[in-house]
Design a protein around this motif. Structure first.
Motif, PDB file in Angstrom:
ATOM      1  N   PRO A 435       0.808  -1.227   0.000  1.00 25.74           N
ATOM      2  CA  PRO A 435       0.000   0.000   0.000  1.00 25.74           C
ATOM      3  C   PRO A 435       0.840   1.275   0.000  1.00 25.74           C
ATOM      4  O   PRO A 435       0.355   2.326  -0.399  1.00 25.74           O
ATOM      5  N   LEU A 436       2.088   1.154   0.411  1.00 27.05           N
ATOM      6  CA  LEU A 436       2.977   2.321   0.370  1.00 27.05           C
ATOM      7  C   LEU A 436       3.105   2.859  -1.049  1.00 27.05           C
ATOM      8  O   LEU A 436       3.185   4.068  -1.268  1.00 27.05           O
ATOM      9  N   GLY A 437       3.137   1.950  -2.029  1.00 27.45           N
ATOM     10  CA  GLY A 437       3.314   2.360  -3.413  1.00 27.45           C
ATOM     11  C   GLY A 437       2.074   2.245  -4.264  1.00 27.45           C
ATOM     12  O   GLY A 437       2.106   2.594  -5.449  1.00 27.45           O
ATOM     13  N   ALA A 438       0.976   1.759  -3.691  1.00 27.68           N
ATOM     14  CA  ALA A 438      -0.222   1.514  -4.491  1.00 27.68           C
ATOM     15  C   ALA A 438      -1.119   2.735  -4.601  1.00 27.68           C
ATOM     16  O   ALA A 438      -1.789   2.937  -5.619  1.00 27.68           O
ATOM     17  N   THR A 439      -1.153   3.542  -3.554  1.00 21.81           N
ATOM     18  CA  THR A 439      -2.063   4.691  -3.506  1.00 21.81           C
ATOM     19  C   THR A 439      -1.297   5.982  -3.749  1.00 21.81           C
ATOM     20  O   THR A 439      -0.292   6.242  -3.078  1.00 21.81           O
TER      21      THR A 439
END
Length: 571
Positions: A435-439
């Motif tokens: 999620p660090l790089g997904a949103t």
């Protein structure tokens, strides 16, 4: 393994009905993500107010910072988050600011229970509930009372907040002699003279006239945008020298940094030439970056030209914002990383061991992934505990309507995670970033520290005009780790293994962007055991701490005369 349906077919004998088979799902693939978003379960509830206005003032695009520090002295990292609020009015003269009427939002203090569960303690934090239009902050014990203090930069008057070690602060600005009502951005407490107390470096940014804002962008409805910093004159940085009791004098002119008009956004103290004192690298916005070489006794010389740190490898200035330092290629000296604007790429400068640097961004595979985003907060940490320094960067544009001007460019952008291959070259991790790089976020600060006490580095992300996020490290769960606490600020630390191998680290707090990461060294010695720490505080002799062989655990250092006593907790 991919999810799927496995259907088993049994051959039936003549005249017999096939045995019915119930389809069974294949086992779920184990997540490869290094981080999970733990914001909701952590109790961290904070949203930055940028004070957005139709005039698109440049300060609305910059904030805000944060500090990870143990303000109540219970052994874990608490979190101080900086707030903006309604845009300040312009005073009679350019560069002066007027506080708006009415109740203003304040900076917020969150106390940690040691397991990354936070309680909003702002109401009992005293002067820490400050309502300036904040930019950045730094932390350290400025008056020698054993408790951590805060210095906060603002669009307007800066403030020094003196801590009591119990999570409460009082305003000590006036008694300290510190006074700065300009637009200041980054700040750093460090020992400039080697006398054992913390001095203060503050970057000035640009001179803005909020009463008469410039118009930038097309003159069509909805197309006005924030102006580039090139449209404004630079402000001078300032160096304040501490008398040891928390009273400061302005040493900007006498220390050698008088020519520091650079539109500064970042400061990192680091002994880059291994002569025992702390040099200063300054990230400047679209002007030449500075290297101030420490000459001793609080005197500095401009070492930018000789170091080759003023420009990128093509001789171009860049929009320096976030900063990180560390020995990324394990060759025994400190390298430097700077985040920059889109179409520039971020820049990794490799130290040759003599304080001269080469731009190796392309060589280490960091050029292409950073060409499109606008980089802000950044940290070097051994996130996977394999013994080398990985890299995290948070991104976000400063122009909220950038999509009108450029196809494919956005205001909110993905953060990035890069794994070190052990030689100082990096590979971007996509699925592993989770999620660090997904949103996409309008990222500004990225701050690393062990928030849940499990021996690995977690991350706090701040946004400009958005909620703060907490990303918990799950990649290194259960891996052997070494956590070294109680180190002098910015000390050079060598970890010596039983095999004789050495690993160089630097004590915190690292600045990232406008703030302070946790102070501890978190790393690992794969296949080896720690037997010795060699610690070199600023302008002091090296101190050796010998230990019983330790593969995984925490070493807490306490000053004893000229050395340290070590309390070891094994994992």
């Amino acid at each position: 393994m991919k999810r799927g349906i496995v259907l088993l077919l049994a051959l039936a004998g003549c005249g017999e009905s096939p045995t019915p088979q119930i389809p069974q799902p294949a086992p779920a693939a184990k997540s490869t993500a290094w981080f999970v978003d733990a914001t909701e379960t952590s109790g961290l509830a904070f949203t930055h107010d940028a004070g957005l206005s139709p005039e698109k003032h440049l300060p609305e695009t910059m904030g805000a910072g944060a500090v990870l520090f143990d303000c109540d002295e219970d052994g874990d990292l608490d979190l101080y988050l900086l707030q903006g609020g309604p845009m300040r009015g312009g005073g009679a003269e350019p560069g002066t600011f007027v506080e708006p009427d009415g109740l203003l939002p304040t900076n917020r203090l969150f106390l940690n229970d040691g397991k990354a569960h936070f309680t909003d303690a702002t109401s009992r934090s005293g002067a820490a509930a400050h309502s300036g239009y904040a930019m950045g902050a730094t932390t350290g014990d400025v008056n020698g009372d054993g408790h951590l203090d805060l210095y906060v930069t603002n669009l307007g008057e800066d403030v020094l907040l003196l801590g009591d070690g119990k999570g409460s602060f009082r305003d000590g600005t006036r008694e300290s002699g510190l006074s700065d009502g300009r637009w200041t951005t980054a700040a750093m407490l460090f020992d400039a003279e080697g006398d054992g107390d913390l001095d203060l470096y503050v970057t000035g940014y640009v001179l803005v006239d909020l009463a008469h804002p410039l118009w930038c962008g097309e003159r069509k409805d909805g197309w006005r945008s924030a102006c580039h910093p090139d449209a404004y004159p630079a402000l001078q940085d300032r160096l304040w020298i501490n008398d040891g009791r928390g009273v400061f004098r302005d040493a900007t002119a006498s220390s050698g940094i008088e020519a520091s008009f650079g539109k500064g956004l970042g400061i990192v103290p680091c002994d880059i030439d291994a002569d025992g004192d702390l040099d200063l690298y300054i990230a400047n916005d679209s002007t030449e970056n500075f290297l101030w070489r420490n000459e001793g006794a609080g005197m500095f010389a401009d070492g930018t030209l000789r170091s080759r740190l003023g420009f990128d490898g093509n001789g171009m200035t860049e929009a320096g914002m976030g900063l990180a330092s560390g020995d990324v290629d394990e060759d025994g000296d400190f390298d430097l990383f700077v985040t920059n604007f889109d179409d520039e790429s971020n820049t990794l400068y490799r130290n040759d061991g003599r304080g001269r640097f080469d731009d190796v961004t392309l060589e280490v595979r960091l050029e292409a992934p950073s060409r499109m985003p606008v980089g802000f907060g950044t940290v070097f940490e051994d996130f996977d505990l394999d013994g080398d320094l990985d890299l995290a960067v948070t991104n976000g544009h400063i122009i909220d309507n950038i999509h009108l001007y450029h196809d494919g460019k956005t205001h909110a952008q993905r953060s990035q995670l890069f794994a070190n291959d052990g030689t100082g070259r990096f590979d971007e991790l996509l699925a592993e970033a989770g999620p660090l790089g997904a949103t996409p976020f309008v990222g500004r600060g990225f701050y690393a520290g062990d928030l849940d006490g499990d021996g690995d580095a977690d991350l706090v992300l701040t946004q400009c005009g958005g909620p703060a996020r907490l990303f918990q490290n799950v990649r290194a769960d259960g891996a052997p780790s070494l956590v070294i606490s109680g180190l002098p600020e910015h000390a050079r630390v060598e970890l010596v293994g039983k095999s004789g191998k050495r690993k160089l680290r630097v004590a915190g707090p690292q600045p990232s962007y406008f703030g302070a990461c946790g102070p501890d060294v978190i790393t690992a010695l794969p296949g080896d055991e720690l037997v010795e720490l060699r610690i070199r505080p600023a302008s002091k002799p090296e101190v050796t701490v010998r230990l019983e062989p330790l593969r995984s655990g925490r070493v807490e250092l306490v000053r004893e005369g000229d050395g340290f006593a070590a309390k070891v907790t094994r994992r």
